[in-house]
Design a protein around this motif. Sequence first.
Motif, PDB file in Angstrom:
ATOM      1  N   UNK A  10       8.838 -83.769   8.190  1.00  0.00           N
ATOM      2  CA  UNK A  10       8.857 -85.220   8.100  1.00  0.00           C
ATOM      3  C   UNK A  10      10.279 -85.716   8.374  1.00  0.00           C
ATOM      4  N   UNK A  11      10.431 -86.518   9.423  1.00  0.00           N
ATOM      5  CA  UNK A  11      11.699 -87.178   9.705  1.00  0.00           C
ATOM      6  C   UNK A  11      11.527 -88.668   9.375  1.00  0.00           C
ATOM      7  N   UNK A  12      12.624 -89.390   9.373  1.00  0.00           N
ATOM      8  CA  UNK A  12      12.567 -90.817   9.032  1.00  0.00           C
ATOM      9  C   UNK A  12      13.196 -91.622  10.166  1.00  0.00           C
ATOM     10  N   UNK A  13      12.553 -92.739  10.497  1.00  0.00           N
ATOM     11  CA  UNK A  13      12.974 -93.500  11.670  1.00  0.00           C
ATOM     12  C   UNK A  13      13.163 -94.973  11.367  1.00  0.00           C
ATOM     13  N   UNK A  14      14.066 -95.580  12.125  1.00  0.00           N
ATOM     14  CA  UNK A  14      14.252 -97.029  12.109  1.00  0.00           C
ATOM     15  C   UNK A  14      13.588 -97.561  13.372  1.00  0.00           C
TER      16      UNK A  14
END
Length: 271
Positions: free
Chosen positions: A119-123
């Motif tokens: 799981x990565x996090x994005x803007x």
Amino acid sequence: MKMSGIKMKNILTEKLKSPERTFEYNKEKETLRITNTKTGKGITISLPGIIAGWEQKAEKAVEEVVYYVNEGLAVMGESHILEGNEKKILPVIRSTSFPNESKEGVPFLFDEHTAETRIYYALDLGKTYRLIDQELIQKEGWEIDRIKEIAGFNLRSLSTQLKEDRVAGNIFYFLNTNDGYDASRILNTAWLSRMKEQINGTMAAAVPHQDVLIIADIQNQTGYDVLAQMAMSFFANGHVPITALSFLYENGELEPIFILGRNRPAEEEKK
């Protein structure tokens, strides 16, 4: 005409050429990296997946990649902030082979998920997004838990409307909004639990690439075979492939499974 990695590299280089860009072709990995010389930032694309798309959609597949690269490079030169953009923070699923850091060596914010996924996090930036890294976090002084909490909240607000297909007594549900976060819905545990309640057989899932999520109600062996074939087909044709393996969903957990495809007579299935 049979398309090779070299030919596809040449086609993309021609369509994407610019005085402000350099191209780096890795023959062994079959990748092409396009870098903006002003910012030093770039995008690496995998050619086999593009070739597979070209064999099905021809020029349209190439144009889609060109659009993706142009949009991605355009936003890389911009300054991005988290404060005030809370509604644009979302989780994204990637394969475990996806880099843990940017090309510049800045670590991404990520969590382990399954043996096949992270799981990565994005803007979200509209037509594309930026993965949140330690540099962005430290610049604004945000707590990591805050980012993850906001991302989870935003994920739960996304649509989970499904399309349904029935094959040989099995039911397959497809989520494909093309908003960049279709695969991310597999992180919506409350929704998965609700789906489990309406499954009559064995619940399985697949996230072959970022723009599709498959939920399967498996009633017989043919259902496993069909799911495996679907996952492989989507995986081969996705712009951002994740995994060709499927998952069993039991007791709130996702367990990767390898399905050995078999061609069994319909009469045998009925026994």
